[in-house]
Structures are given as C-alpha cells and as structure tokens.
Design an enzyme around this catalytic site. Structure first.
Site, mmCIF file in Angstrom:
data_model
loop_
_atom_site.group_PDB
_atom_site.id
_atom_site.type_symbol
_atom_site.label_atom_id
_atom_site.label_comp_id
_atom_site.label_asym_id
_atom_site.label_seq_id
_atom_site.Cartn_x
_atom_site.Cartn_y
_atom_site.Cartn_z
ATOM 1 N N SER A 17 0.819 -1.214 0.000
ATOM 2 C CA SER A 17 0.000 0.000 0.000
ATOM 3 C C SER A 17 0.846 1.254 0.000
ATOM 4 C CB SER A 17 -0.855 0.061 1.268
ATOM 5 O OG SER A 17 -1.674 -1.044 1.378
ATOM 6 N N HIS B 126 -1.298 -3.174 -7.297
ATOM 7 C CA HIS B 126 -1.988 -2.739 -6.068
ATOM 8 C C HIS B 126 -3.495 -2.862 -6.223
ATOM 9 C CE1 HIS B 126 -3.042 0.596 -3.017
ATOM 10 N NE2 HIS B 126 -2.856 -0.545 -2.391
ATOM 11 N N GLU C 286 -3.847 -0.596 -9.474
ATOM 12 C CA GLU C 286 -2.746 0.312 -9.840
ATOM 13 C C GLU C 286 -1.545 -0.546 -10.253
ATOM 14 O OE1 GLU C 286 -3.604 4.222 -7.038
ATOM 15 O OE2 GLU C 286 -2.561 2.527 -6.130
ATOM 16 N N ASN D 295 -3.940 5.959 -2.570
ATOM 17 C CA ASN D 295 -3.591 6.115 -1.145
ATOM 18 C C ASN D 295 -2.946 7.473 -0.852
ATOM 19 O OD1 ASN D 295 -4.675 3.718 -0.373
ATOM 20 N ND2 ASN D 295 -2.737 2.597 -0.357
HETATM 21 C C1 LIG Z 1 -7.815 4.254 3.197
HETATM 22 C C2 LIG Z 1 -6.637 4.762 3.953
HETATM 23 C C3 LIG Z 1 -5.775 3.653 4.446
HETATM 24 C C4 LIG Z 1 -5.226 2.869 3.332
HETATM 25 C C5 LIG Z 1 -4.597 1.575 3.783
HETATM 26 C C6 LIG Z 1 -4.305 0.671 2.687
HETATM 27 C C7 LIG Z 1 -5.501 0.342 1.797
HETATM 28 C C8 LIG Z 1 -5.064 0.219 0.392
HETATM 29 O O1 LIG Z 1 -3.883 0.059 0.085
HETATM 30 C C9 LIG Z 1 -6.049 0.351 -0.686
HETATM 31 C C10 LIG Z 1 -7.476 0.134 -0.328
HETATM 32 O O2 LIG Z 1 -8.009 -0.936 -0.475
HETATM 33 S S1 LIG Z 1 -8.297 1.489 0.254
HETATM 34 C C11 LIG Z 1 -9.936 0.895 0.484
HETATM 35 C C12 LIG Z 1 -10.723 0.860 -0.798
HETATM 36 N N1 LIG Z 1 -12.053 0.348 -0.555
HETATM 37 C C13 LIG Z 1 -13.088 1.137 -0.281
HETATM 38 O O3 LIG Z 1 -12.984 2.355 -0.270
HETATM 39 C C14 LIG Z 1 -14.363 0.410 0.013
HETATM 40 C C15 LIG Z 1 -15.478 1.360 0.242
HETATM 41 N N2 LIG Z 1 -16.710 0.606 0.421
HETATM 42 C C16 LIG Z 1 -17.447 0.153 -0.617
HETATM 43 O O4 LIG Z 1 -17.115 0.353 -1.775
HETATM 44 C C17 LIG Z 1 -18.713 -0.569 -0.270
HETATM 45 O O5 LIG Z 1 -19.066 -0.215 1.041
HETATM 46 C C18 LIG Z 1 -18.569 -2.126 -0.371
HETATM 47 C C19 LIG Z 1 -18.393 -2.537 -1.830
HETATM 48 C C20 LIG Z 1 -17.407 -2.662 0.450
HETATM 49 C C21 LIG Z 1 -19.826 -2.806 0.182
HETATM 50 O O6 LIG Z 1 -20.957 -2.304 -0.407
HETATM 51 P P1 LIG Z 1 -22.164 -1.729 0.431
HETATM 52 O O7 LIG Z 1 -21.655 -0.583 1.191
HETATM 53 O O8 LIG Z 1 -23.292 -1.522 -0.511
HETATM 54 O O9 LIG Z 1 -22.536 -2.814 1.538
HETATM 55 P P2 LIG Z 1 -22.963 -4.308 1.535
HETATM 56 O O10 LIG Z 1 -24.446 -4.360 1.742
HETATM 57 O O11 LIG Z 1 -22.087 -4.986 2.530
HETATM 58 O O12 LIG Z 1 -22.642 -4.929 0.140
HETATM 59 C C22 LIG Z 1 -23.499 -4.882 -0.953
HETATM 60 C C23 LIG Z 1 -23.221 -6.047 -1.841
HETATM 61 O O13 LIG Z 1 -21.874 -5.968 -2.338
HETATM 62 C C24 LIG Z 1 -21.360 -7.284 -2.495
HETATM 63 N N3 LIG Z 1 -20.170 -7.463 -1.669
HETATM 64 C C25 LIG Z 1 -19.733 -6.658 -0.684
HETATM 65 N N4 LIG Z 1 -18.593 -7.103 -0.178
HETATM 66 C C26 LIG Z 1 -18.295 -8.230 -0.849
HETATM 67 C C27 LIG Z 1 -17.233 -9.148 -0.788
HETATM 68 N N5 LIG Z 1 -16.212 -9.023 0.087
HETATM 69 N N6 LIG Z 1 -17.245 -10.202 -1.642
HETATM 70 C C28 LIG Z 1 -18.246 -10.359 -2.521
HETATM 71 N N7 LIG Z 1 -19.277 -9.528 -2.622
HETATM 72 C C29 LIG Z 1 -19.307 -8.474 -1.803
HETATM 73 C C30 LIG Z 1 -22.419 -8.252 -2.105
HETATM 74 O O14 LIG Z 1 -23.178 -8.581 -3.219
HETATM 75 C C31 LIG Z 1 -23.257 -7.403 -1.166
HETATM 76 O O15 LIG Z 1 -24.532 -7.883 -1.039
HETATM 77 P P3 LIG Z 1 -24.839 -8.960 0.179
HETATM 78 O O16 LIG Z 1 -23.912 -10.120 0.054
HETATM 79 O O17 LIG Z 1 -26.242 -9.331 -0.060
HETATM 80 O O18 LIG Z 1 -24.637 -8.206 1.461
HETATM 81 N N1 LIG Z 2 -6.042 -4.206 3.969
HETATM 82 C C1 LIG Z 2 -6.207 -3.489 2.872
HETATM 83 O O1 LIG Z 2 -7.261 -2.865 2.672
HETATM 84 C C2 LIG Z 2 -5.151 -3.440 1.837
HETATM 85 C C3 LIG Z 2 -3.884 -3.932 2.075
HETATM 86 N N2 LIG Z 2 -2.928 -3.879 1.094
HETATM 87 C C4 LIG Z 2 -1.599 -4.424 1.318
HETATM 88 O O2 LIG Z 2 -1.662 -5.833 1.149
HETATM 89 C C5 LIG Z 2 -0.749 -6.471 2.062
HETATM 90 C C6 LIG Z 2 -1.510 -7.434 2.933
HETATM 91 O O3 LIG Z 2 -2.526 -6.736 3.622
HETATM 92 P P1 LIG Z 2 -3.748 -7.511 4.312
HETATM 93 O O4 LIG Z 2 -4.192 -8.634 3.446
HETATM 94 O O5 LIG Z 2 -4.710 -6.475 4.732
HETATM 95 O O6 LIG Z 2 -3.026 -8.100 5.602
HETATM 96 P P2 LIG Z 2 -3.456 -9.327 6.523
HETATM 97 O O7 LIG Z 2 -2.835 -9.093 7.839
HETATM 98 O O8 LIG Z 2 -4.929 -9.545 6.420
HETATM 99 O O9 LIG Z 2 -2.747 -10.571 5.802
HETATM 100 C C7 LIG Z 2 -1.365 -10.733 5.694
HETATM 101 C C8 LIG Z 2 -1.093 -12.227 5.628
HETATM 102 O O10 LIG Z 2 0.282 -12.427 5.302
HETATM 103 C C9 LIG Z 2 0.742 -13.530 6.067
HETATM 104 N N3 LIG Z 2 2.195 -13.440 6.143
HETATM 105 C C10 LIG Z 2 2.947 -12.570 6.860
HETATM 106 N N4 LIG Z 2 4.249 -12.787 6.621
HETATM 107 C C11 LIG Z 2 4.322 -13.818 5.720
HETATM 108 C C12 LIG Z 2 5.380 -14.503 5.072
HETATM 109 N N5 LIG Z 2 6.666 -14.176 5.293
HETATM 110 N N6 LIG Z 2 5.083 -15.511 4.213
HETATM 111 C C13 LIG Z 2 3.791 -15.837 3.965
HETATM 112 N N7 LIG Z 2 2.750 -15.222 4.550
HETATM 113 C C14 LIG Z 2 3.013 -14.233 5.412
HETATM 114 C C15 LIG Z 2 0.042 -13.389 7.407
HETATM 115 O O11 LIG Z 2 0.022 -14.617 8.100
HETATM 116 C C16 LIG Z 2 -1.349 -12.928 6.968
HETATM 117 O O12 LIG Z 2 -2.230 -14.024 6.751
HETATM 118 C C17 LIG Z 2 -0.026 -5.344 2.803
HETATM 119 O O13 LIG Z 2 1.138 -5.033 2.126
HETATM 120 C C18 LIG Z 2 -1.042 -4.191 2.706
HETATM 121 O O14 LIG Z 2 -0.426 -2.941 2.827
HETATM 122 C C19 LIG Z 2 -3.195 -3.378 -0.153
HETATM 123 C C20 LIG Z 2 -4.441 -2.931 -0.462
HETATM 124 C C21 LIG Z 2 -5.514 -2.879 0.526
#
Ligand SMILES: CCCCCCCC(=O)CC(=O)SCCNC(=O)CCNC(=O)[C@H](O)C(C)(C)COP(=O)(O)OP(=O)(O)OC[C@H]1O[C@@H](n2cnc3c(N)ncnc32)[C@H](O)[C@@H]1OP(=O)(O)O
Ligand SMILES: NC(=O)C1=CN([C@@H]2O[C@H](COP(=O)(O)OP(=O)(O)OC[C@H]3O[C@@H](n4cnc5c(N)ncnc54)[C@H](O)[C@@H]3O)[C@@H](O)[C@H]2O)C=CC1
Length: 342
Positions: free
Chosen positions: A144, A165, A177, A215
């Site tokens: 990330s 990413h 990304e 991010n």
């Molecule tokens: C950020 C700063 C820190 C950064 C740290 C590192 C992070 C990173 O490197 C990069 C990142 O990932 S940043 C995070 C990016 N993600 C977001 O912003 C997610 C925002 N949330 C959403 O898009 C929706 O709430 C979401 C799509 C999740 C859920 O939708 P809803 O809000 O409408 O709520 P639900 O009722 O739970 O879901 C509706 C339907 O969507 C489907 N679904 C949701 N989650 C699913 C999943 N995990 N797998 C499969 N299907 C899924 C599903 O159909 C669901 O309907 P139900 O199953 O009937 O509930």
């Molecule tokens: N959580 C998020 O929303 C996002 C996370 N990322 C990135 O993805 C990576 C993983 O994040 P998460 O899945 O959230 O973390 P997590 O904590 O859910 O999973 C990490 C996994 O890696 C395993 N692990 C640690 N060291 C290991 C090794 N040496 N060999 C094999 N497995 C090992 C751990 O046992 C754990 O199951 C990080 O670099 C994070 O920054 C990127 C996008 C979104």
C-alpha cells in the site's frame, strides 16, 4: 464475476518475459487481500497457489474466499442455488494452498506478494524466492505504501518486478494500480496491465511514488478525519490511561471537568462518517473504512509515508491510532477498532 478463459500471450519482444502465458499464479499471504486476489484470479480461470505461514491460516483464507464467493453466487444464481454451489466449488478447486513459498513459486508465471506491510520482511521473502523462481516469472507486490524499487532491490530481476496494487474488497473494487520502477521492463508492465484486465479490473499506471495515486489522496484524508475526532477526545484522560494504565483513576475533579469541557469540541466519529458519506458521497466513512482496511495497515502506511517525507504534517502519526493498534484493536478482523464489530 465471469469464469473466463485467461491466457495472456505476450507479443514478440526481446525481454525475459517474452511469450509469457500468465496461467499459474502464486499469491503469498492469505489475509484479506491475498485471499481476495486468489479468489479473483481463480474466478478468471488461473491456477492459483495461495501461500501463508500455517495451515490454520490457510483454512481461514479458504473460508474467506468461500464466504465472498457465496455473496457473488447469491446474486449470480439467485434462482438456481445448486448452480451457485457448483460455481463456488469449481473456483475453490482452482486454489491450492501451501506453507512452502520456495516450492510454490517453481511453477509460477506470476508471484503476487500480499504479506505484512514491512519492507525488511518483504525484501527477505523476495530475495529467497528470486533464487528459485523460473527466470520468466514476474514478481509483483501489493504494497500500500512501500517503494516498489526498495522491495525489488532485494532481487536480481528488477526488470521483471512491478507493483500490482489491488483494493479492498478485491472481489468488488474494479481498480488495480500498476506500478513500474525505472528498472521495470515495458514487457513486464504490459503483462501486469493485461493480467489486470483479464481479472476484470481497470488498471491505471503510476510511477513508484509514495501511496501511488489512490492512497496518496485517501490516506491524508483519513488521517485528517482521525485528527479531527482526536481533538474532541479528552487528551489528558487518554494520555494518562495510555502511559500509566494502572494509575488511571481516581482523576481529580478539576481535571475531570476540564476533560468533559474538551469533549464538546470538533466532531464525533459517527458524525464524521455520516458527513463523508452523505456530504461527499463516499461509500464508507473514514472510520468505517479504517476498521475495514485494518488499523495495523493504516498505521504501517502512515509510518512508511512519514519515513519518505518526514517534514510533511499530513503524514503525522496519531496517538489514538497507535493506542488502538497497541491494544490489538485492529478493526473488523479483531472485532474492535474505532467501532465494536459483532
Ligand atoms: C484508506 C486509507 C488507508 C489505506 C490503507 C491501505 C488500503 C489500500 O492500500 C487500498 C485500499 O483498499 S483502500 C480501500 C478501498 N475500498 C473502499 O474504499 C471500500 C469502500 N466501500 C465500498 O465500496 C462498499 O461499502 C462495499 C463494496 C465494500 C460494500 O458495499 P455496500 O456498502 O453496498 O454494503 P454491503 O451491503 O455490505 O454490500 C453490498 C453487496 O456488495 C457485495 N459485496 C460486498 N462485499 C463483498 C465481498 N467481500 N465479496 C463479494 N461480494 C461483496 C455483495 O453482493 C453485497 O450484497 P450482500 O452479500 O447481499 O450483502
Ligand atoms: N487491507 C487493505 O485494505 C489493503 C492492504 N494492502 C496491502 O496488502 C498487504 C496485505 O494486507 P492484508 O491482506 O490487509 O493483511 P493481513 O494481515 O490480512 O494478511 C497478511 C497475511 O500475510 C501472512 N504473512 C505474513 N508474513 C508472511 C510470510 N513471510 N510468508 C507468507 N505469509 C506471510 C500473514 O500470516 C497474513 O495471513 C499489505 O502489504 C497491505 O499494505 C493493499 C491494499 C488494501
């Protein structure tokens, strides 16, 4: 999510990745991201090996995949539950698990790393795998916040190394990304872009800069939200409970009055979340998102940004965030973060 044929046949170029068919994918790290990437790769016809440190963790990874696939199947096969079961079974069969990363990469065209957000641990992993993976194998990190260049420097395949990413939840989020360093070859970048498209995602390209695109914009916003809330948290109670947990009470009356008066400022986390959802159209508020992503990840990300740009106040740490992480309150994955989750 389509169950599509998924071969990527490279064009005619002279680099080491010429004619690579990305068919076998090894994902290292079976947490929320690794499991999600494995799910999407298997759903698009790839043979996937998912690697983690123990069989127990890998069982949980498969449960995560099954849980997500059930949600997909519920919609896709709403009137045919048996077809839904068959769909899930077929995809899960494409995922094998292993605790032996070195063996797993030997038949792999692409290795995607999604382990803990720690530079040294990622470098150690890639340095070991570099010696055993075939020469055509492309390495990619899902980091990330860390520099792809820094991670790739532990290998002798910097031309076949890039960032891939994904976003959480991988099954739902359409963006990937693709990050290239100055050493990444064009063939490698093309392979990663093509692979992302085959997964059904929309790739965007970015240079190897802190936070890439999303991010770099999202994290300062989240940290500002935490600071906005933190200013309303009673800092004297907070500090005394953090630094001297056993001497938290009794708090002198005057201090208590001062604390309550402090609480009236700024905004609650609930209101900040509502504000960003209804006022800015975000699907989740910043505190909901922090709990969803994992507070350990948010903390690691902000620390990595700070290391690269120490003077930037946008990347200042948060005492409250640090405290929650120290208490093991990491968000949804541990049952509590900024909020309690059942
Ligand atoms: C950020 C700063 C820190 C950064 C740290 C590192 C992070 C990173 O490197 C990069 C990142 O990932 S940043 C995070 C990016 N993600 C977001 O912003 C997610 C925002 N949330 C959403 O898009 C929706 O709430 C979401 C799509 C999740 C859920 O939708 P809803 O809000 O409408 O709520 P639900 O009722 O739970 O879901 C509706 C339907 O969507 C489907 N679904 C949701 N989650 C699913 C999943 N995990 N797998 C499969 N299907 C899924 C599903 O159909 C669901 O309907 P139900 O199953 O009937 O509930
Ligand atoms: N959580 C998020 O929303 C996002 C996370 N990322 C990135 O993805 C990576 C993983 O994040 P998460 O899945 O959230 O973390 P997590 O904590 O859910 O999973 C990490 C996994 O890696 C395993 N692990 C640690 N060291 C290991 C090794 N040496 N060999 C094999 N497995 C090992 C751990 O046992 C754990 O199951 C990080 O670099 C994070 O920054 C990127 C996008 C979104």
């Amino acid at each position: 999510m389509a169950f599509a044929a998924s071969q990527i046949v490279r064009g005619f170029s002279s680099s080491a990745v010429r004619n690579v068919v990305i068919k076998n994918v090894t994902i290292i790290g079976g947490g929320q991201m690794g499991a999600g990437i494995a799910q999407v790769a298997a759903s698009t016809g790839h043979s996937v090996t998912l690697v983690d440190t123990s069989d127990d963790i890998l069982k949980k990874s498969i449960k995560l995949i099954e849980g997500s696939l059930k949600r997909v199947a519920k919609k896709k096969f709403s009137d045919k539950p048996e077809a839904g079961e068959e769909f899930i079974k077929k995809i899960v069969q494409k995922v094998s698990t292993s605790t032996d990363a070195e063996s797993a990469v030997q038949g792999s065209d692409l290795v995607v790393e999604a382990i803990v957000e720690n530079l040294k641990i990622k470098q150690d992993l890639f340095s070991r795998l570099d010696k055993l993976a075939p020469s055509h194998t492309i390495f990619a990190s899902n980091t990330s916040s860390l520099s792809i260049c820094d991670i790739a420097s532990s290998t002798n395949r910097q031309d076949r190394f890039g960032g891939l990413h994904f976003f959480n939840p991988v099954a739902m989020m359409k963006l990937v990304e693709v990050i290239g360093t100055p050493a990444t070859s064009q063939d490698t970048l093309d392979s990663l872009l093509d692979f992302s498209k085959v997964l059904g995602k929309t790739p965007v390209s970015c240079k190897d800069t802190s936070g890439f695109i999303v991010n770099r914009l999202l994290v300062p916003c989240m940290m500002e939200a935490i600071r906005l809330y933190e200013r309303g948290v009673c800092t004297c109670c907070f500090y005394s409970s953090f630094k001297h947990p056993s001497s938290f009470s009794p708090i002198p009356l005057t201090l208590l009055i001062f604390c309550f008066s402090n609480l009236s400022g700024d905004a609650s986390k609930e209101d900040i979340d509502i504000g960003m959802k209804l006022g800015a159209g975000y699907p989740m508020g910043p505190f909901e998102l922090a709990d969803y992503v994992g507070l350990d990840i948010v903390k690691a990300v902000i620390e990595a940004f700070k290391t690269k740009d120490p003077k930037n106040p946008l990347f200042d740490s948060s005492d409250l965030l640090n405290k929650l992480v120290a208490e093991g309150k990491l968000g949804i994955k541990t049952g509590e973060g900024f909020y309690k989750h059942k």
